[in-house]
Design a protein around this motif. Structure first.
Motif, PDB file in Angstrom:
ATOM      1  N   SER A 223       0.835  -1.199   0.000  1.00 50.20           N
ATOM      2  CA  SER A 223       0.000   0.000   0.000  1.00 50.20           C
ATOM      3  C   SER A 223       0.872   1.252   0.000  1.00 50.20           C
ATOM      4  CB  SER A 223      -0.902   0.003   1.234  1.00 50.20           C
ATOM      5  OG  SER A 223      -0.143   0.277   2.398  1.00 50.20           O
ATOM      6  N   ARG A 224       0.210   2.414   0.031  1.00 51.06           N
ATOM      7  CA  ARG A 224       0.943   3.672   0.055  1.00 51.06           C
ATOM      8  C   ARG A 224       1.813   3.804   1.290  1.00 51.06           C
ATOM      9  NH1 ARG A 224      -4.155   5.715  -1.763  1.00 51.06           N
ATOM     10  NH2 ARG A 224      -4.656   6.286   0.377  1.00 51.06           N
ATOM     11  N   ASN A 225       1.435   3.177   2.360  1.00 53.84           N
ATOM     12  CA  ASN A 225       2.192   3.248   3.613  1.00 53.84           C
ATOM     13  C   ASN A 225       3.123   2.057   3.803  1.00 53.84           C
ATOM     14  OD1 ASN A 225       0.915   5.634   4.287  1.00 53.84           O
ATOM     15  ND2 ASN A 225      -0.778   4.568   5.301  1.00 53.84           N
ATOM     16  N   GLY A 226       3.240   1.215   2.775  1.00 53.40           N
ATOM     17  CA  GLY A 226       4.127   0.067   2.871  1.00 53.40           C
ATOM     18  C   GLY A 226       3.471  -1.162   3.461  1.00 53.40           C
ATOM     19  N   MET A 227       2.156  -1.146   3.680  1.00 56.23           N
ATOM     20  CA  MET A 227       1.454  -2.303   4.212  1.00 56.23           C
ATOM     21  C   MET A 227       1.445  -3.410   3.172  1.00 56.23           C
ATOM     22  SD  MET A 227      -0.279  -3.490   6.826  1.00 56.23           S
ATOM     23  CE  MET A 227      -0.860  -2.061   7.742  1.00 56.23           C
ATOM     24  N   LEU A 228       1.664  -4.640   3.619  1.00 58.92           N
ATOM     25  CA  LEU A 228       1.631  -5.784   2.711  1.00 58.92           C
ATOM     26  C   LEU A 228       0.173  -6.116   2.390  1.00 58.92           C
ATOM     27  CD1 LEU A 228       4.355  -8.157   4.229  1.00 58.92           C
ATOM     28  CD2 LEU A 228       4.574  -6.502   2.383  1.00 58.92           C
ATOM     29  N   LEU A 229      -0.197  -5.990   1.113  1.00 54.94           N
ATOM     30  CA  LEU A 229      -1.561  -6.279   0.685  1.00 54.94           C
ATOM     31  C   LEU A 229      -1.674  -7.662   0.070  1.00 54.94           C
ATOM     32  CD1 LEU A 229      -2.432  -2.857  -0.973  1.00 54.94           C
ATOM     33  CD2 LEU A 229      -2.672  -3.557   1.415  1.00 54.94           C
ATOM     34  N   ALA A 230      -0.620  -8.088  -0.612  1.00 51.86           N
ATOM     35  CA  ALA A 230      -0.599  -9.419  -1.216  1.00 51.86           C
ATOM     36  C   ALA A 230       0.817  -9.947  -1.101  1.00 51.86           C
ATOM     37  CB  ALA A 230      -1.039  -9.364  -2.671  1.00 51.86           C
ATOM     38  N   HIS A 231       0.962 -11.159  -0.519  1.00 45.40           N
ATOM     39  CA  HIS A 231       2.290 -11.714  -0.290  1.00 45.40           C
ATOM     40  C   HIS A 231       2.136 -13.183   0.098  1.00 45.40           C
ATOM     41  CE1 HIS A 231       6.338 -12.199   1.400  1.00 45.40           C
ATOM     42  NE2 HIS A 231       6.645 -11.121   0.695  1.00 45.40           N
ATOM     43  N   PRO A 232       3.171 -14.033  -0.228  1.00 38.90           N
ATOM     44  CA  PRO A 232       3.073 -15.437   0.193  1.00 38.90           C
ATOM     45  C   PRO A 232       2.997 -15.612   1.703  1.00 38.90           C
ATOM     46  CG  PRO A 232       4.755 -15.171  -1.498  1.00 38.90           C
ATOM     47  CD  PRO A 232       4.321 -13.805  -1.109  1.00 38.90           C
ATOM     48  N   LEU A 233       3.568 -14.663   2.462  1.00 40.38           N
ATOM     49  CA  LEU A 233       3.458 -14.735   3.922  1.00 40.38           C
ATOM     50  C   LEU A 233       2.076 -14.248   4.336  1.00 40.38           C
ATOM     51  CD1 LEU A 233       6.963 -13.313   4.938  1.00 40.38           C
ATOM     52  CD2 LEU A 233       6.258 -15.709   4.884  1.00 40.38           C
ATOM     53  N   LYS A 234       1.136 -15.172   4.433  1.00 43.52           N
ATOM     54  CA  LYS A 234      -0.260 -14.798   4.711  1.00 43.52           C
ATOM     55  C   LYS A 234      -0.415 -14.094   6.047  1.00 43.52           C
ATOM     56  CE  LYS A 234      -1.641 -16.703   0.894  1.00 43.52           C
ATOM     57  NZ  LYS A 234      -2.078 -15.849  -0.236  1.00 43.52           N
ATOM     58  N   ASP A 235       0.391 -14.517   7.041  1.00 38.97           N
ATOM     59  CA  ASP A 235       0.267 -13.905   8.365  1.00 38.97           C
ATOM     60  C   ASP A 235       0.712 -12.448   8.366  1.00 38.97           C
ATOM     61  OD1 ASP A 235      -0.643 -16.303   9.305  1.00 38.97           O
ATOM     62  OD2 ASP A 235       1.315 -16.952  10.078  1.00 38.97           O
ATOM     63  N   ALA A 236       1.544 -12.084   7.399  1.00 37.40           N
ATOM     64  CA  ALA A 236       2.045 -10.711   7.351  1.00 37.40           C
ATOM     65  C   ALA A 236       1.098  -9.769   6.625  1.00 37.40           C
ATOM     66  CB  ALA A 236       3.415 -10.680   6.668  1.00 37.40           C
ATOM     67  N   VAL A 237       0.173 -10.303   5.809  1.00 32.45           N
ATOM     68  CA  VAL A 237      -0.746  -9.463   5.044  1.00 32.45           C
ATOM     69  C   VAL A 237      -1.640  -8.692   6.012  1.00 32.45           C
ATOM     70  CG1 VAL A 237      -2.640  -9.472   3.389  1.00 32.45           C
ATOM     71  CG2 VAL A 237      -0.678 -10.972   3.030  1.00 32.45           C
ATOM     72  N   MET A 238      -1.637  -7.376   5.859  1.00 34.29           N
ATOM     73  CA  MET A 238      -2.415  -6.444   6.674  1.00 34.29           C
ATOM     74  C   MET A 238      -1.963  -6.409   8.137  1.00 34.29           C
ATOM     75  SD  MET A 238      -4.347  -4.853   4.646  1.00 34.29           S
ATOM     76  CE  MET A 238      -5.323  -3.967   5.840  1.00 34.29           C
ATOM     77  N   ASN A 239      -0.876  -7.139   8.458  1.00 34.07           N
ATOM     78  CA  ASN A 239      -0.350  -7.117   9.822  1.00 34.07           C
ATOM     79  C   ASN A 239       1.055  -6.525   9.897  1.00 34.07           C
ATOM     80  OD1 ASN A 239      -2.598  -8.358  11.093  1.00 34.07           O
ATOM     81  ND2 ASN A 239      -1.900 -10.361  10.356  1.00 34.07           N
ATOM     82  N   GLU A 240       1.768  -6.529   8.784  1.00 38.86           N
ATOM     83  CA  GLU A 240       3.135  -6.029   8.749  1.00 38.86           C
ATOM     84  C   GLU A 240       3.289  -5.019   7.618  1.00 38.86           C
ATOM     85  OE1 GLU A 240       5.602  -6.571  10.713  1.00 38.86           O
ATOM     86  OE2 GLU A 240       5.242  -8.468  11.759  1.00 38.86           O
ATOM     87  N   THR A 241       4.209  -4.075   7.865  1.00 41.30           N
ATOM     88  CA  THR A 241       4.587  -3.167   6.784  1.00 41.30           C
ATOM     89  C   THR A 241       6.038  -3.473   6.388  1.00 41.30           C
ATOM     90  OG1 THR A 241       5.488  -1.442   8.214  1.00 41.30           O
ATOM     91  CG2 THR A 241       3.106  -1.379   7.755  1.00 41.30           C
ATOM     92  N   PHE A 242       6.417  -2.966   5.244  1.00 39.22           N
ATOM     93  CA  PHE A 242       7.799  -3.144   4.786  1.00 39.22           C
ATOM     94  C   PHE A 242       8.771  -2.560   5.809  1.00 39.22           C
ATOM     95  CE2 PHE A 242      11.330  -2.827   1.762  1.00 39.22           C
ATOM     96  CZ  PHE A 242      11.160  -4.007   1.047  1.00 39.22           C
ATOM     97  N   PHE A 243       8.346  -1.479   6.472  1.00 43.12           N
ATOM     98  CA  PHE A 243       9.214  -0.793   7.416  1.00 43.12           C
ATOM     99  C   PHE A 243       9.305  -1.529   8.740  1.00 43.12           C
ATOM    100  CE2 PHE A 243       7.445   2.423   4.560  1.00 43.12           C
ATOM    101  CZ  PHE A 243       8.611   2.896   3.990  1.00 43.12           C
ATOM    102  N   SER A 244       8.240  -2.161   9.170  1.00 45.44           N
ATOM    103  CA  SER A 244       8.287  -2.915  10.420  1.00 45.44           C
ATOM    104  C   SER A 244       9.199  -4.130  10.275  1.00 45.44           C
ATOM    105  CB  SER A 244       6.884  -3.355  10.838  1.00 45.44           C
ATOM    106  OG  SER A 244       6.337  -4.267   9.897  1.00 45.44           O
TER     107      SER A 244
END
Length: 642
Positions: A223-244
């Motif tokens: 996303s614009r804020n670096g949030m993972l919207l689509a990724h093989p790591l399902k647990d990280a989607v909408m829970n992690e950002t690139f920066f975290s």
């Protein structure tokens, strides 16, 4: 010979090392170029793939944006009743399967003066379209304060929201496209509400994940804020950002990469993927939403073919090197066998067998030439050894004769001290250390009559046997003439004339001669170019003043003068040759007359032998291991107490 040190072993080793080095450089260069070309091709393909995927996402999102804008324009064109509005929303959702849900949210009392809030929301629910009222579903927070409503209302333009979980309405992870619509009153545009169209993140994830990238590669959406919207790591989607994730890894480079992404940049880089393995990534912006789409290629899979090819080439190269080593070994053994046979013969020659037969060489090459040269050397060595044997025998005979000459010379010099025990009036001691087997210095002392003692010290030019012969002649002449003439000056003049006659070698002798009356202490002396003696009186050594006099031998008819002085009881007269004062150390510094005087001042006054030994020890300390270059001769005379 040790096989490890043979020419064959070294030749094979050098060739193998050279081949391995060349092959390694070639293989490394090939791998480097292959990798470089693969990276260039990968960058082009990754860019095309990423842009293709971006276009697919853009196409879907653009379609949703256009539908939403069209719906907003329809609402601005005319006022719809509730049935007409709900029918329009339902039909729009039914006609656009990419839209998960759609709503028209009105400003307070904008739809009906009797109803404060009104926001019908149609969404897909288990294969059918269901209706929900947002003003009722959002119990804790009015839709007026949600980002999807507030931001477009304030900006007055279409907006895509950050992904969120729509609890109470759609109840899925979604992103919302919002378009404000207006009505005109009294010539002024007044906000009437916001039209929305929701896109399910599951649909976007399915779209992004549908792209097959090698075996374990993947595409990701941020996303614009670096949030993972689509990724093989399902647990990280909408829970992690690139920066975290960058913060958890303590990776500043990853943080910098995230900043480039959220700022709309694009590029192709090598980095450690979020999954945890080294990868190449191409990232590009999704302009309509400000998101970033990334395509990740695992390096191990990218380089698998290149690594396999290099491995195959390495195996083939090693096999070729081994075959080359075997071929070189047999070729070298055939070429070097004559050298080995020659080496065996030379080993026997080195052990003393100079009659060893050299091997027969049929070929006319360098080995044949070397064998012939060894044959000539063998004959030369045999001849040299015969000559050396004869020379050694001759040298040993000469050495024996020189030893005899040394003994004869030593026997000519007085060696018994005290020399005149019946004359307690004086004490005398002398020594000579020759620079060669036979020296050119000498000393002598003898009584001319009952009262007069003649003593002298001399230094013959040159060293060795010629000087020794000249010394013996001079010594005999000085003694015979002194006993005949008594006067020192006359003695020197007579001996000089005798030596100068037929002196073709131009040899010469320096002499100091003195005649002492042992009863009165009166000393008469003369000098022929010799070093001045030192008189030690009352503990102080001073150099004696000498009359002028030329050395003996170079030319006849030279006049010499005599001088007289009175020796006192306890006086010591010290005579020496230039071998003392001109003794050099390793730095070529002379011992010198000043140091000799200082040594005599500090020398013990007991026995005369101790005085001479003190000087000899100090000279030895000065030279400090340097070779003796001249004879060292000394004589000391002391008048005793009466």
């Amino acid at each position: 010979m040790d096989v490890r040190h043979s020419i064959i072993t070294r030749l094979v080793g050098i060739i193998i090392l050279a081949c391995v080095a060349i092959f390694a450089v070639t293989l490394s260069y090939n791998y480097y170029q292959s990798r470089k070309l693969l990276q260039q091709e990968l960058e082009r393909n990754a860019g095309n793939l990423a842009m293709s995927l971006v276009n697919r996402v853009e196409t879907q999102l653009t379609a949703v944006s256009k539908v939403t804008q069209s719906l907003a324009r329809s609402l601005e064109a005319r006022h719809l009743s509730e049935p007409e509005l709900t029918a329009l929303i339902r039909s729009t959702l039914d006609a656009n399967p990419e839209i998960y849900g759609s709503s028209v949210a009105f400003e307070p009392y904008a739809f009906n003066r009797d109803i404060e809030l009104y926001a019908p929301y149609f969404f897909r629910d288990a294969g059918k379209i269901s209706l929900n009222r947002l003003e009722k579903s959002y119990r804790h927070l009015s839709y007026l304060y949600w980002d999807w409503y507030q931001i477009p209302r304030e900006t007055g333009r279409i907006e895509w929201s950050e992904p969120y979980f729509d609890e109470g309405a759609g109840n899925v992870l979604m992103t919302t496209c919002s378009v404000p619509f207006y009505e005109v009153k009294d010539g002024k545009k007044i906000i009437k509400g916001v039209v929305t169209a929701d896109v399910s993140l599951d649909a976007l994830t399915e779209l992004v994940s549908s792209v097959k990238i090698l075996d374990t590669g993947y595409a990701a959406l941020l996303s614009r804020n670096g949030m993972l919207l689509a990724h093989p790591l399902k647990d990280a989607v909408m829970n992690e950002t690139f920066f975290s994730i960058a913060e958890a890894r303590n990776d500043p480079a990853m943080r910098a990469l995230g900043l480039k992404m959220v700022r709309g940049g694009s590029g192709f880089i090598f980095y450690k993927s979020l999954v945890g393995f080294p990868s190449w990534m191409y990232y590009a912006p999704v302009n309509s939403t400000g998101w970033t789409l990334a395509v990740v290629f695992p390096e191990s899979e990218l380089m698998a073919d290149v690594s396999h090819l290099n491995f195959t080439m390495a195996i083939m190269g090693l096999a070729g090197i081994l075959l080359l080593a075997v071929a070189v070994y047999y070729i070298a053994r055939n070429v070097i066998r004559p050298l080995q046979e020659l080496a065996h013969v030379t080993h026997s020659m080195a052990a003393g067998d100079f009659d060893a037969a050299l091997p027969m060489v049929k070929r006319q090459d360098e080995v044949s030439q070397l064998t012939q040269d060894f044959g000539r050397m063998q004959q030369s060595l045999k001849e040299y050894i015969r000559n050396l044997t004869e020379t050694t025998a001759t040298k040993e005979r000469i050495q024996s004769e020189l030893k005899v000459a040394t003994n004869i010379q030593a026997s000519l010099l007085p060696r018994v001290f005290p020399p005149f025990p019946n004359h307690p009036e004086f004490d005398l001691y002398a020594s000579m250390i020759p620079a060669k087997e036979v020296g050119g210095d000498f000393y002598d002392f003898f009584f001319i009559d009952d009262k007069k003692l003649c003593f002298l010290i001399a230094d013959v030019s040159d060293k060795g046997v010629p000087a020794a012969l000249y010394m013996m002649v001079t010594k005999i002449l000085l003694k015979s003439e002194a006993q005949r003439l008594i006067d020192p000056a006359k003695t020197l003049a007579s001996v000089n004339n005798i030596l100068a006659d037929d002196n073709e070698t131009c040899m010469f002798t320096t002499v100091f001669i003195g005649v002492l009356d042992v009863t009165t202490g009166e000393l008469q002396y003369s000098n022929a170019g010799h070093n001045p003696p030192l008189l030690i009186r009352d503990g102080t050594a001073e150099y004696l003043k000498l009359p002028p006099g030329f050395m003996l031998g170079p030319m006849p008819d030279v006049n010499y003068e005599s001088m007289q002085m009175q020796l006192m009881a306890g006086d010591i007269l010290y005579l020496y040759t230039d071998g003392v004062t001109e003794a050099k150390n390793l730095q070529d510094l002379l011992y010198g007359e000043m140091r000799l005087q200082q040594t005599l001042n500090a020398a013990p006054r007991g026995r005369l032998a101790d005085v001479l030994h003190a000087v000899s020890d100090d000279v030895h300390s000065h030279v400090n291991g340097a070779a003796q270059s001249d004879d060292i001769t000394m004589l000391a005379l002391r008048l005793t107490e009466k």
